[in-house]
Design a protein around this motif. Structure first.
Motif: not given
Length: 298
Positions: A50-76
């Motif tokens: 989540c923080v990596g997406i925020i730092d690397k792509f400069g997005v807000s936390i409100w966008l980083a959280i849904p993106l991280t949800i997708v990543v975690m579902i994919a990981l599972g």
């Protein structure tokens, strides 16, 4: 007396967050009958992503959280497909060893993708005392802790209802009892495992965000999972309500022990007191408060 309630409330709020971490273990244990050693690594991976997406792509936390949800579902889903599916009906020790390997792989992958430095995570929750309690009762309780505990309580309640009142929950209990029998009656084992691991990924994300905002996003987050062990021993490895009750007991007892017993025995009691409590509890009720007694006929 006000100070006692301040310590007690703080401990209970921490206990709710411990319960959330413990829920991740319960989900996997109910589905596969094995202790998921990789849960702490998943918490670390979720927060760092989540923080990596925020730092690397400069997005807000409100966008980083849904993106991280997708990543975690994919990981599972990937864990279920690549690691667990080939191990169906294998001994429990084999699955356990697989989760140990997963833990090291996930920890390394997280740091390979996002780096190993400590990150600061700012959630839109103020870490300030609640004015009402401070002004009227002189009790200092953090607004962040209350909000975090509320989020955990909502998620834990939703999971408890999901696995106790739905078709997925009934299938999960059947799978946990006997993989082969569940397959024989038509329960799709792979689908159940996929759902459980995806949900465990979401739980890891919430836990990672809350603990990361409190302590910083760093490798030490993996050790948060160790605090779930006493919670599971007290509540039972198969019970969602048990994880809640166990978390509250551990959270409250460690804070009270640190304040009232710590000065007599030295500092650091908060780190080991929960494990002593769990060890004593094992001697009395090994299956936990809400765990199922195992009866073996020979």
């Amino acid at each position: 007396m006000n100070f006692f309630f301040e310590v007690l409330i703080g401990g209970l709020l921490s206990g709710v967050m411990y319960a959330l971490v413990a829920i991740g273990f319960v989900l996997i244990y109910k589905a596969s009958g094995v202790f998921n050693f990789a849960q702490g690594a998943m918490v670390f991976f979720a927060a760092l992503t989540c923080v990596g997406i925020i730092d690397k792509f400069g997005v807000s936390i409100w966008l980083a959280i849904p993106l991280t949800i997708v990543v975690m579902i994919a990981l599972g889903l990937a864990i279920e497909r690549i690691v667990l599916r080939p191990l169906v009906n294998q001994p429990e020790i084999t699955l356990f060893m697989a989760t140990i390997g997963l833990a090291f792989f996930i920890e390394g992958l997280a740091q390979l993708l996002w780096g190993s430095q400590v990150h600061k995570l700012d959630l839109p929750i103020d870490d300030v005392p609640i004015p009402f309690l401070l002004d009227n009762y002189n009790i200092i309780v953090s607004q962040f802790d209350v909000t975090a505990a509320g989020i955990c309580a909502v998620l834990v309640t939703a999971l408890a209802l999901l696995f106790s009142k739905t078709k997925v929950g009934r299938a999960l209990r059947a799978v946990a009892d006997d993989h082969q029998a569940a397959l024989a009656v038509g329960i799709p084992l792979q689908q159940i495992w996929a759902v459980v691991w995806a949900v465990a990924g979401l739980v890891a994300l919430v836990a990672g965000l809350l603990w990361g905002a409190r302590n910083g996003v760093q490798f030490a987050l993996t050790f948060i999972a160790l605090k779930a062990l006493p919670v599971l021993i007290l509540g039972g490895f198969t019970s969602v309500p048990g994880a809640i009750v166990g978390g509250l007991i551990i959270g409250a007892s460690e804070k009270l022990a640190e304040v009232y017993i710590g000065p007599m025995v030295g500092g650091g009691i908060e780190g080991w007191f929960p494990y002593v409590l769990a060890l004593l509890f094992l001697l009395v009720r090994p299956e936990g408060l809400f765990g199922e007694k195992i009866i073996r006929r020979i």
